[in-house]
Design an enzyme around this catalytic site. Structure first.
Site, mmCIF file in Angstrom:
data_model
loop_
_atom_site.group_PDB
_atom_site.id
_atom_site.type_symbol
_atom_site.label_atom_id
_atom_site.label_comp_id
_atom_site.label_asym_id
_atom_site.label_seq_id
_atom_site.Cartn_x
_atom_site.Cartn_y
_atom_site.Cartn_z
ATOM 1 N NE ARG A 100 -3.969 1.878 0.916
ATOM 2 C CZ ARG A 100 -4.574 1.786 0.237
ATOM 3 N NH1 ARG A 100 -4.979 1.516 -1.167
ATOM 4 N NH2 ARG A 100 -6.246 2.268 0.316
ATOM 5 C CB THR A 375 -8.805 -0.537 -7.550
ATOM 6 O OG1 THR A 375 -8.811 0.023 -6.714
ATOM 7 C CG2 THR A 375 -8.270 -1.926 -7.534
ATOM 8 C CB THR A 393 -5.550 0.613 -6.571
ATOM 9 O OG1 THR A 393 -7.083 1.531 -6.839
ATOM 10 C CG2 THR A 393 -4.931 0.742 -4.893
ATOM 11 C CG ASN A 395 -8.400 6.098 -4.127
ATOM 12 O OD1 ASN A 395 -9.322 5.231 -4.560
ATOM 13 N ND2 ASN A 395 -8.400 7.293 -4.146
ATOM 14 C CG ASP A 417 -8.143 4.790 -0.475
ATOM 15 O OD1 ASP A 417 -9.860 5.661 -0.970
ATOM 16 O OD2 ASP A 417 -8.166 3.892 -0.954
ATOM 17 C CB SER A 446 -6.842 -0.587 0.690
ATOM 18 O OG SER A 446 -7.191 -0.897 0.177
ATOM 19 N N GLY A 467 -13.258 -1.555 -6.865
ATOM 20 C CA GLY A 467 -14.855 -1.362 -7.317
ATOM 21 C C GLY A 467 -14.989 -0.495 -5.296
ATOM 22 N N GLY A 468 -13.787 -0.074 -5.303
ATOM 23 C CA GLY A 468 -13.828 0.978 -4.243
ATOM 24 C C GLY A 468 -14.224 0.634 -2.721
HETATM 25 N N1 GLY Z 1 -8.555 3.160 -2.923
HETATM 26 C C1 GLY Z 1 -9.262 1.960 -3.061
HETATM 27 C C2 GLY Z 1 -9.081 0.773 -2.048
HETATM 28 O O1 GLY Z 1 -7.747 0.941 -1.914
HETATM 29 O O2 GLY Z 1 -10.476 0.226 -1.350
#
Ligand code: GLY
Length: 565
Positions: A100, A375, A393, A395, A417, A446, A467-468
């Site tokens: 991340r 993502t 991702t 984002n 995020d 995330s 899909g967030g």
């Molecule tokens: N940026 C989307 C996530 O990490 O959930």
């Protein structure tokens, strides 16, 4: 070692052949006797399949697919972003890698607030200040170093050639380049090469020659080829030109972390998922613990009763997410409590199957959501039975839209995020608390949920999606579709998806087949329903009872493509 141009030509031709037509509608996905790769783009899948056919393992294929997606799927596949990987080797051992992004050292708690303490629109979303320190390259190199068997150069070479010689874009890609042209110009200037006089069309060839040079640096110099030398200079220069915070020191200090996967059981299956700073693993395990308290099979697939139950579980789990989850290196996350079956039994005990609970009763807040399928995820199983589930991702689509001049890739806008201000939603409508506030070098929370499922000590499923905030609920449904509703992998992926997340207090249902009495039934229970075109782009693999691998790729929602052998 160098892949011949013939191979590339074959890749491109194969990509255009009828077998990947988005109009095909198999009930059963592609089957493999030995191996399977499912990713967001046919060319990336084929790069992975080729690695496996040449004797590489699932990790080697993951390295190759990750780099290939950075070229052929630039909206989310990336060098300038981050992600998570969960793997399971054929001896049953598992691991999780957290690559991340991190907040730059100069980031601060209130950096997106104005003098009155209000969130400044778009500052954490568009432009240089929105970028976190990229983790993808360090992550993928660490994965390779620990478990790869093929030389890095062999795995990265197909991507260098795809970037250098170009590839043909799909209709979906043409549309997204055209849609983003204004933002591209706003951030990168009028001469930006992805903005043309005429609109992009399916079949146009796209080359990323600068990206080919960056990939060559990584091929030849490993980590130093990205976090040092010319590429690091290009990133820092780009930051300085637009008021961004990432420095040379940030890049040098970036360090992907090995973490212990989290596990729980679901109807005799072991679920293995990503720990914090993903909220997805904890959330999906909580959701499954809740679902296990009910006879979901008897309740039926996508009936009002089942969707109501999922929604009631989800509103409680997303409220927990907002309160408790963040970067475990900075905040004491009560993972054991959240995964304790007794805690969850109690947490879900207020659910009534006769009426909805008001989200405001669970915790206060008032938020809006913007939908996103950004993502990307891929799943791989190799002939030895090793498996990788990896979600990565930028984002938003193309991240913060900043394209690093000379280096040829987009930077993420992952800073969004974080909770810029506790209680104020991010672009997914997700509300966060203190656990997810901004601190220098902290990782933002995330929803990415790369997940594996085991049955009787053997691999059963590899699942994941973009899909967030809908990542968690899409994975939840696909696992129940197989385990409770007896679907194969492709069917489970095809099935209409729903989503709810505590706030806003409503249920999203895809504009896909759903019986009309289901909506009426949900409204009768007090729910507000909104339809959405689609949610998620899943890439999953099922080990069937006959031992064959079935790919489940979201070919009807995107360009996703599974192939096995
Ligand atoms: N940026 C989307 C996530 O990490 O959930």
């Amino acid at each position: 070692m160098k892949i011949k141009s013939l191979f590339l030509a074959l890749l491109v031709c194969a990509c255009q052949s009828s077998q990947i037509s988005t109009t095909r509608e198999p009930e059963v996905g592609p089957l493999g006797e030995q191996a399977m790769v499912s990713s967001a783009h046919p060319l990336a899948t084929k790069v992975g399949v080729e690695v496996l056919k040449n004797g590489g393992n699932a990790i080697d294929a993951a390295v190759a697919v990750k780099f290939a997606l950075a070229v052929v799927f630039p909206r989310a596949g990336n060098l300038g972003g981050g992600g998570f990987a969960v793997y399971r080797l054929n001896d049953g051992s598992t691991g999780a890698l957290d690559f991340r992004e991190k907040a730059p050292k100069n980031a601060s708690r209130n950096m997106y607030l104005d003098e009155a303490g209000n969130v400044i629109d778009n500052l954490s979303l568009i432009g240089h200040k929105a970028a976190g320190v990229p983790g993808s390259v360090d992550g993928i190199l660490k994965l390779h170093e620990k478990l790869g068997t093929k030389p890095l150069a062999e795995l990265i070479q197909p991507s260098i050639e795809l970037a250098y010689y170009g590839f043909t874009i799909t209709e979906d890609q043409a549309d997204e380049f055209n849609e983003k042209s204004e933002e591209f110009v706003e951030v990168n200037g009028p001469d930006f090469f992805l903005v043309k006089d005429q609109l992009w069309q399916a079949g146009d060839t796209l080359k990323f020659t600068e990206l080919a040079a960056t990939l060559t640096q990584i091929r030849d110099r490993g980590r130093e080829g990205f976090y040092g030398g010319i590429v690091a200079d290009q990133i820092v220069k780009e930051m300085q030109s637009g008021g961004g915070l990432i420095t040379e020191e940030d890049l040098k200090a970036y360090n992907a972390q090995w973490r212990n996967p989290i596990t729980s059981s679901y109807r005799g299956h072991k679920i293995i998922s990503m720990p914090p700073p993903s909220s997805g693993g904890v959330a999906i395990l909580q959701l499954l613990q809740g679902a296990e308290l009910y006879d979901v099979k008897a309740m039926g697939h996508n009936t009002a009763e089942t969707i109501h139950l999922m929604t009631e579980l989800e509103r409680r789990v997303y409220a927990d997410r907002a309160t408790h989850l963040g970067d475990p290196d900075y905040y004491d996350i009560p993972v054991d409590m959240l995964l304790d079956p007794e805690y969850n039994k109690e947490r879900f005990s207020s659910i009534s199957l006769k009426k909805k609970t008001d989200s405001q009763e669970i915790k206060e807040g008032e938020v809006e959501i913007i939908e996103s399928v950004e993502t990307t995820h891929f799943s791989i199983v190799d002939p030895e039975g090793n498996a990788v589930s990896l979600t990565t991702t930028l984002n938003s689509f193309f991240g913060c839209k900043v394209y690093v001049k000379g280096a040829g890739f987009f930077l993420n806008n992952e800073m969004d995020d974080f909770s810029a201000k506790p209680g104020v939603p991010n672009q997914f409508g997700l509300v966060g608390g203190e656990a997810n506030s901004i601190l220098p070098e902290k990782r933002m929370l995330s929803s990415m949920t790369p997940t594996l499922v085991e049955k009787d000590g053997k691999l059963k499923m590899v699942v994941g999606t973009p899909g967030g905030s809908t990542i968690i609920t899409s994975n939840f449904q696909v696992i129940m579709n197989v385990i409770d509703h007896g679907m194969g992998m492709q069917d489970a992926v095809n099935a209409t998806r729903t989503h709810s997340q505590w706030l806003p207090d409503r249920i999203l249902i895809e504009e896909r087949p759903i019986k009309p009495n289901v909506i009426k039934g949900l409204e009768k229970l007090g729910h507000v329903i909104e339809r959405r075109k689609s949610m998620g782009r899943m890439d999953c693999i099922l080990v069937r009872d006959d031992g064959k691998l079935e790919g489940g790729a979201d070919y009807s929602r995107g360009d996703n493509y599974a192939e096995g052998f």
